[in-house]
Design a protein around this motif. Structure first.
Motif, PDB file in Angstrom:
ATOM      1  N   GLN A 171      -7.732 -15.408   2.045  1.00 42.33           N
ATOM      2  CA  GLN A 171      -7.512 -13.995   1.735  1.00 42.33           C
ATOM      3  C   GLN A 171      -6.039 -13.622   1.840  1.00 42.33           C
ATOM      4  OE1 GLN A 171     -10.233 -12.209   4.540  1.00 42.33           O
ATOM      5  NE2 GLN A 171     -11.710 -11.736   2.934  1.00 42.33           N
ATOM      6  N   ASP A 172      -5.324 -14.240   2.758  1.00 37.03           N
ATOM      7  CA  ASP A 172      -3.902 -13.941   2.931  1.00 37.03           C
ATOM      8  C   ASP A 172      -3.074 -14.370   1.723  1.00 37.03           C
ATOM      9  OD1 ASP A 172      -4.414 -12.847   5.374  1.00 37.03           O
ATOM     10  OD2 ASP A 172      -3.826 -14.625   6.535  1.00 37.03           O
ATOM     11  N   ARG A 173      -3.674 -15.177   0.867  1.00 31.88           N
ATOM     12  CA  ARG A 173      -2.949 -15.624  -0.330  1.00 31.88           C
ATOM     13  C   ARG A 173      -3.113 -14.630  -1.481  1.00 31.88           C
ATOM     14  NH1 ARG A 173      -4.533 -21.944  -0.725  1.00 31.88           N
ATOM     15  NH2 ARG A 173      -2.902 -21.940  -2.331  1.00 31.88           N
ATOM     16  N   ILE A 174      -3.847 -13.554  -1.228  1.00 34.04           N
ATOM     17  CA  ILE A 174      -3.939 -12.434  -2.175  1.00 34.04           C
ATOM     18  C   ILE A 174      -3.199 -11.270  -1.536  1.00 34.04           C
ATOM     19  CG2 ILE A 174      -5.475 -10.888  -3.427  1.00 34.04           C
ATOM     20  CD1 ILE A 174      -7.665 -12.989  -3.151  1.00 34.04           C
ATOM     21  N   GLN A 175      -2.109 -10.835  -2.152  1.00 32.52           N
ATOM     22  CA  GLN A 175      -1.261  -9.841  -1.511  1.00 32.52           C
ATOM     23  C   GLN A 175      -0.877  -8.728  -2.478  1.00 32.52           C
ATOM     24  OE1 GLN A 175       2.156 -11.849   0.138  1.00 32.52           O
ATOM     25  NE2 GLN A 175       0.999 -12.651   1.875  1.00 32.52           N
ATOM     26  N   VAL A 176      -0.695  -7.548  -1.887  1.00 36.56           N
ATOM     27  CA  VAL A 176      -0.086  -6.428  -2.604  1.00 36.56           C
ATOM     28  C   VAL A 176       1.405  -6.459  -2.298  1.00 36.56           C
ATOM     29  CG1 VAL A 176       0.027  -3.928  -2.830  1.00 36.56           C
ATOM     30  CG2 VAL A 176      -2.175  -5.054  -2.446  1.00 36.56           C
ATOM     31  N   VAL A 177       2.216  -6.592  -3.337  1.00 39.19           N
ATOM     32  CA  VAL A 177       3.668  -6.632  -3.147  1.00 39.19           C
ATOM     33  C   VAL A 177       4.162  -5.191  -3.016  1.00 39.19           C
ATOM     34  CG1 VAL A 177       5.876  -7.392  -4.077  1.00 39.19           C
ATOM     35  CG2 VAL A 177       3.797  -8.732  -4.502  1.00 39.19           C
ATOM     36  N   PRO A 178       4.514  -4.763  -1.833  1.00 38.52           N
ATOM     37  CA  PRO A 178       4.824  -3.332  -1.633  1.00 38.52           C
ATOM     38  C   PRO A 178       6.176  -2.951  -2.226  1.00 38.52           C
ATOM     39  CG  PRO A 178       5.208  -4.552   0.387  1.00 38.52           C
ATOM     40  CD  PRO A 178       4.643  -5.538  -0.588  1.00 38.52           C
ATOM     41  N   ALA A 179       6.236  -1.720  -2.741  1.00 35.23           N
ATOM     42  CA  ALA A 179       7.513  -1.156  -3.190  1.00 35.23           C
ATOM     43  C   ALA A 179       8.104  -0.344  -2.040  1.00 35.23           C
ATOM     44  CB  ALA A 179       7.288  -0.274  -4.418  1.00 35.23           C
ATOM     45  N   SER A 180       9.439  -0.062  -2.141  1.00 33.10           N
ATOM     46  CA  SER A 180      10.066   0.722  -1.080  1.00 33.10           C
ATOM     47  C   SER A 180       9.597   2.164  -1.105  1.00 33.10           C
ATOM     48  CB  SER A 180      11.590   0.674  -1.227  1.00 33.10           C
ATOM     49  OG  SER A 180      11.965   1.187  -2.494  1.00 33.10           O
ATOM     50  N   GLY A 181       9.145   2.610  -2.277  1.00 37.43           N
ATOM     51  CA  GLY A 181       8.657   3.973  -2.401  1.00 37.43           C
ATOM     52  C   GLY A 181       8.630   4.381  -3.864  1.00 37.43           C
ATOM     53  N   TYR A 182       7.971   5.507  -4.134  1.00 38.82           N
ATOM     54  CA  TYR A 182       7.871   6.019  -5.495  1.00 38.82           C
ATOM     55  C   TYR A 182       8.296   7.490  -5.502  1.00 38.82           C
ATOM     56  CZ  TYR A 182       4.860   1.924  -6.239  1.00 38.82           C
ATOM     57  OH  TYR A 182       4.360   0.658  -6.302  1.00 38.82           O
ATOM     58  N   ASN A 183       8.885   7.942  -6.636  1.00 44.28           N
ATOM     59  CA  ASN A 183       9.218   9.350  -6.848  1.00 44.28           C
ATOM     60  C   ASN A 183       8.482   9.823  -8.089  1.00 44.28           C
ATOM     61  OD1 ASN A 183      11.085   9.787  -4.712  1.00 44.28           O
ATOM     62  ND2 ASN A 183      12.607   8.604  -5.865  1.00 44.28           N
ATOM     63  N   VAL A 184       7.730  10.868  -7.944  1.00 42.03           N
ATOM     64  CA  VAL A 184       6.991  11.442  -9.064  1.00 42.03           C
ATOM     65  C   VAL A 184       7.696  12.735  -9.470  1.00 42.03           C
ATOM     66  CG1 VAL A 184       4.801  12.441  -9.804  1.00 42.03           C
ATOM     67  CG2 VAL A 184       4.816  10.425  -8.340  1.00 42.03           C
ATOM     68  N   ILE A 185       8.220  12.793 -10.682  1.00 38.68           N
ATOM     69  CA  ILE A 185       8.958  13.975 -11.148  1.00 38.68           C
ATOM     70  C   ILE A 185       8.261  14.611 -12.341  1.00 38.68           C
ATOM     71  CG2 ILE A 185      11.150  13.110 -10.282  1.00 38.68           C
ATOM     72  CD1 ILE A 185      11.809  12.263 -13.148  1.00 38.68           C
ATOM     73  N   SER A 186       7.033  14.177 -12.605  1.00 42.93           N
ATOM     74  CA  SER A 186       6.271  14.773 -13.698  1.00 42.93           C
ATOM     75  C   SER A 186       4.858  15.034 -13.212  1.00 42.93           C
ATOM     76  CB  SER A 186       6.256  13.849 -14.920  1.00 42.93           C
ATOM     77  OG  SER A 186       5.603  12.634 -14.600  1.00 42.93           O
ATOM     78  N   ASP A 187       4.142  15.750 -14.014  1.00 39.77           N
ATOM     79  CA  ASP A 187       2.774  16.070 -13.614  1.00 39.77           C
ATOM     80  C   ASP A 187       1.889  14.831 -13.553  1.00 39.77           C
ATOM     81  OD1 ASP A 187       3.377  18.697 -13.350  1.00 39.77           O
ATOM     82  OD2 ASP A 187       2.701  19.272 -15.350  1.00 39.77           O
ATOM     83  N   GLN A 188       2.067  13.906 -14.459  1.00 37.74           N
ATOM     84  CA  GLN A 188       1.245  12.700 -14.515  1.00 37.74           C
ATOM     85  C   GLN A 188       2.140  11.489 -14.680  1.00 37.74           C
ATOM     86  OE1 GLN A 188      -1.581  13.231 -17.673  1.00 37.74           O
ATOM     87  NE2 GLN A 188      -2.994  14.406 -16.401  1.00 37.74           N
ATOM     88  N   VAL A 189       1.741  10.397 -13.983  1.00 39.04           N
ATOM     89  CA  VAL A 189       2.513   9.170 -14.059  1.00 39.04           C
ATOM     90  C   VAL A 189       1.610   7.993 -13.723  1.00 39.04           C
ATOM     91  CG1 VAL A 189       3.228   9.188 -11.643  1.00 39.04           C
ATOM     92  CG2 VAL A 189       4.679   8.059 -13.333  1.00 39.04           C
ATOM     93  N   SER A 190       1.913   6.821 -14.244  1.00 40.44           N
ATOM     94  CA  SER A 190       1.198   5.587 -13.900  1.00 40.44           C
ATOM     95  C   SER A 190       2.027   4.818 -12.881  1.00 40.44           C
ATOM     96  CB  SER A 190       0.961   4.724 -15.152  1.00 40.44           C
ATOM     97  OG  SER A 190       0.043   5.344 -16.019  1.00 40.44           O
ATOM     98  N   VAL A 191       1.483   4.700 -11.678  1.00 38.46           N
ATOM     99  CA  VAL A 191       2.200   4.006 -10.607  1.00 38.46           C
ATOM    100  C   VAL A 191       1.870   2.508 -10.693  1.00 38.46           C
ATOM    101  CG1 VAL A 191       2.443   3.749  -8.123  1.00 38.46           C
ATOM    102  CG2 VAL A 191       2.160   6.026  -9.132  1.00 38.46           C
ATOM    103  N   PRO A 192       2.854   1.645 -10.816  1.00 44.57           N
ATOM    104  CA  PRO A 192       2.580   0.199 -10.895  1.00 44.57           C
ATOM    105  C   PRO A 192       2.348  -0.398  -9.493  1.00 44.57           C
ATOM    106  CG  PRO A 192       4.917   0.588 -11.104  1.00 44.57           C
ATOM    107  CD  PRO A 192       4.276   1.948 -10.994  1.00 44.57           C
TER     108      PRO A 192
END
Length: 769
Positions: free
Chosen positions: A584-605
């Protein structure tokens, strides 16, 4: 004075006793010596300076005109040489009709040197300490003095005494079956061989022990004996389901990456192939997968594990193309009870295997019934396969290093004694060696060959017993001559007795049943949790070969073998859980430092990394800790082996603020695969609106300024026409024009024209003109 009748009775009793004693003395003793005083008994055989081993006693069935031959290996275990070793043969003419007499005779360790021997081997000149010599004695059957009438056929006792310089050193007691040609009494007999490994997961938990077992241990024995046509199988389906194991040496994948390869464990795969090839028409009874203790699972409410055991067993049977005739659960004789049979039925068993001594009112009755019966429980009718405990115990002794010939002769004597019991109803005996016995393939095969040669044994199939139980086609009367099987019949609750062997190997009833010590519930809980972890991981993997080893390890941890040993199942659960956690440890979410949303709708990768050797299909679930955003439906993505992908998750901003997005990777049915990963998110949807407004205003201002400038520039370029007479136009001189030095060309904004010397003309002056 004549004696009274009362005074005659003791005399008659004494005479009768004398006759009985006389009938049991050695036939070689002359009648003139019958009343002679015997010498003091010699020392017991265990004090002998030699050890003996019965090598062979032939033939299997002795008939008039035949020759009896015995071979005994003698080893000098003392520190001094022995001279003039010889082997003497004596017998008893009376046939054995009581099975207990067989045990009494064989376990008698005293010397038998009374009277003149019937036959004597040649003398061995000298035997040094530690050396072994083989002594052979032969005698014509006609010299043994056995009655030739067919109804006197049966087991006879033989004594083989080793002497040195005419001094008896040791006596080996065995048997021969006397069978005149016109004797026709016989029994049907089947051997139900437990076909199972000592530990179904040994190739995972103990590779060295597994290799040894496959080479010369239980697996080797099982593989050899299972191929014989004269045995039925009580088969663990785990042997038909070889696990996938890592193969030495990696292989490149399509994308050039190196991945680990898996293949069926070769030894286990070879055994599975052998079983599939040799199953034929034999009877096959099903053990629970990996010998799982279904009764303990039921008592602990471990329903998930019980279903897993059933599913793995069904898959193994289906894959091998083998259809077992019954699902048989074992029951120890000491724990036999009505409640134990009820528990076996509740656990899914359609048959129970327990010693026949627990189902007979008298375990030592003079007539041995067939080893089958039926017990009706609240759930179903449970077929009772009841092997003869003495025969089964004896067969289990056919292990490496045992006196196999002695055991073989005892088994032949037992079956002959049973077959010669006075009955008219047919019988079918069942022999089931212990599932834990490591049989010597050569010794067991020789015994099975002897069964086939014995004219009083007819080889049958265990399915015949089950068919009789299903149709209740039997009789409980040994004198019934209808041809119906003489069987145990329907067994009521009060007719079930716990039983066990005593020190002499005789099976007796116990006062009360032992309380069965089930598997530890805590250990089963841990195994269940570990199996759920494996199951979750397998649901995501396209190829779950890496999980077959931990699955097998967990299910083998539920084996009845571990009753009373809670530590081992717990250890199995921990080992399997650790292995799955590493995957299971070999399946990972690669974290981002953070996200900024400046619109009403956005697709977060959301970046997912898969370091496994197989593609996975997972669902990405994202949640917010505050209602400032609304997260869309989870995204289902496939991540390639040794690769990564970006999963787009729709996020709709509701209000400004800071939130934390929590990402969990799950299976498609929503079971978590990893620990949650948190990422901060800054939400400012109004910033987009103000920015857009400012940009629109700025663009508008630019347009206005541009129009105004264009209007102003255009009026200067287009001055009003002159309202007076035009000056005459002078023609230009021929040739190139010449400008005076210092003259400049006036460039009007937006056009061209002559330039005056000096400063450019003032447009105001022109307007005034």
């Amino acid at each position: 004075m004549p004696s009274s009748p009362l005074s005659v009775r003791p005399v008659l009793a004494a005479l009768l006793a004398a006759l009985l004693v006389a009938s049991s003395v050695l036939v070689s003793v002359p009648s003139s010596l019958m009343g002679a005083a015997h010498a003091a008994p010699p020392p017991a055989s265990e004090d002998s300076p030699i050890s003996t081993d019965l090598v062979s006693l032939t033939p299997t069935s002795l008939a008039p005109g035949g020759v009896l031959e015995a071979q005994v290996d003698v080893t000098n275990t003392s520190e001094r040489p022995l001279s003039e070793l010889a082997l003497e043969l004596r017998t008893r003419t009376a046939r054995v009709t009581d099975r207990e007499a067989l045990e009494t005779w064989q376990t008698d360790a005293t010397l038998d040197s009374t009277g003149t021997p019937l036959a004597l081997s040649g003398a061995e000149a000298r035997l040094e300490p530690g050396e072994t010599a083989r002594l052979t004695v032969r005698i014509d059957a006609d010299e043994l003095g056995y009655a030739e009438a067919s109804y006197y056929w049966g087991t006879r006792r033989i004594a083989l005494t080793v002497t040195a310089e005419d001094e008896a050193l040791s006596t080996l007691r065995t048997f021969v079956v006397w069978r005149p040609a016109d004797a026709d009494a016989a029994i049907t007999q089947s051997v139900l061989l437990p076909v199972a490994a000592e530990d179904a997961s040994a190739m995972v938990t103990d590779p060295e022990g597994y290799a040894e077992s496959a080479e010369s241990g239980r697996l080797a024995s099982v593989s050899t004996l299972a191929q014989r046509e004269d045995v039925d199988w009580w088969l663990d389906p785990a042997l038909l389901d070889p696990p996938m194991m890592p193969v030495d040496g990696d292989a490149p994948a399509d994308d050039g990456q190196v991945v680990r390869r898996y293949a069926a464990e070769p030894t286990a795969a070879a055994l599975a192939t052998t079983l599939e090839e040799f199953v034929g028409a034999r009877t096959v009874l099903a053990m629970p997968y990996a010998q799982s203790d279904l009764v303990s699972l039921g008592a602990a409410d471990a329903d998930a594990l019980a279903r897993a055991v059933q599913e793995h067993g069904d898959a193994a049977w289906s894959s091998a193309g083998i259809v077992p005739v019954a699902s048989a659960l074992p029951l120890e004789g000491s724990a036999a009870s009505a409640s134990a049979l009820e528990a076996a039925a509740a656990a899914g068993g359609t048959a129970a295997v327990l010693p026949s001594s627990s189902l007979r009112e008298d375990p030592r009755s003079s007539i041995t019934p067939s080893s089958v019966g039926v017990h009706r429980t609240d759930r179903r009718s449970l077929a009772l396969l009841a092997p003869d405990p003495v025969l089964s115990d004896e067969f289990s002794l056919l292990a490496e290093g045992s006196d196999a010939e002695q055991t073989r002769q005892r088994l032949l004597a037992e079956t002959a004694t049973i077959a010669s019991e006075y009955t008219t109803a047919p019988r079918h005996l069942l022999i089931t060696p212990s599932a834990e016995a490591v049989l010597d393939p050569e010794a067991a095969a020789a015994t099975l060959d002897a069964f086939e040669e014995a004219p009083w044994i007819e080889t049958g199939r265990t399915s015949s017993l089950l068919q009789a139980a299903a149709g209740e086609d039997w009789t409980t009367d040994p004198a019934d001559d209808s041809g119906a099987l003489y069987a145990l019949g329907e067994i009521e609750d009060g007719e079930i007795h716990p039983s066990a062997p005593d020190e002499d190997g005789r099976w007796n009833h116990l006062e009360s049943a032992d309380q069965a010590e089930l598997l530890d519930p805590e250990a089963l809980t841990a195994l269940g949790e570990a199996y759920e972890q494996v199951d979750v991981m397998g649901a995501a993997m396209e190829d779950d070969a890496p999980l077959e080893a931990p699955r097998l390890e967990i299910l083998a941890g539920t084996s009845q073998r571990w009753r009373g040993d809670p530590e081992l199942p717990l250890a199995r659960a921990q080992e399997a859980s650790a292995l799955v956690t590493a995957l299971q440890d070999r399946i990972q979410v690669v974290p981002a430092s953070g996200y900024n949303v400046i619109s009403d709708q956005v697709s977060v990768p959301i970046t997912l990394s898969n370091d496994l050797d197989t593609p996975i299909t997972v669902r990405v679930e994202v949640t917010s800790d505050k209602p400032l955003v609304q997260v869309g439906e989870p995204a289902v993505v496939e991540v390639p082996a040794r690769g990564q992908v970006d999963a787009a998750v729709d996020v709709e901003a509701i209000a400004n603020g800071e939130v934390v997005l929590t990402t969990v990777v799950t299976t498609e049915d929503g079971r978590a695969l990893n620990a949650p990963v948190d990422v901060p998110l800054t939400v400012n949807p109004s910033w987009e609106n103000w920015t857009t407004l400012v940009l629109v205003i700025a663009m508008g201002l630019l347009v206005v300024v541009g129009v105004a400038r264009a209007r102003r520039t255009g009026s200067a370029a287009r001055a009003p026409a002159v309202r007076g007479p035009e000056e005459p136009e002078e023609p230009a001189p021929a040739g190139p024009s010449r400008e005076e030095p210092g003259a400049e060309r006036e460039v009007w904004p937006g056009g061209s024209g002559p330039a005056a010397s000096g400063a450019p003309p003032d447009p105001t002056e022109k307007n005034r003109e």
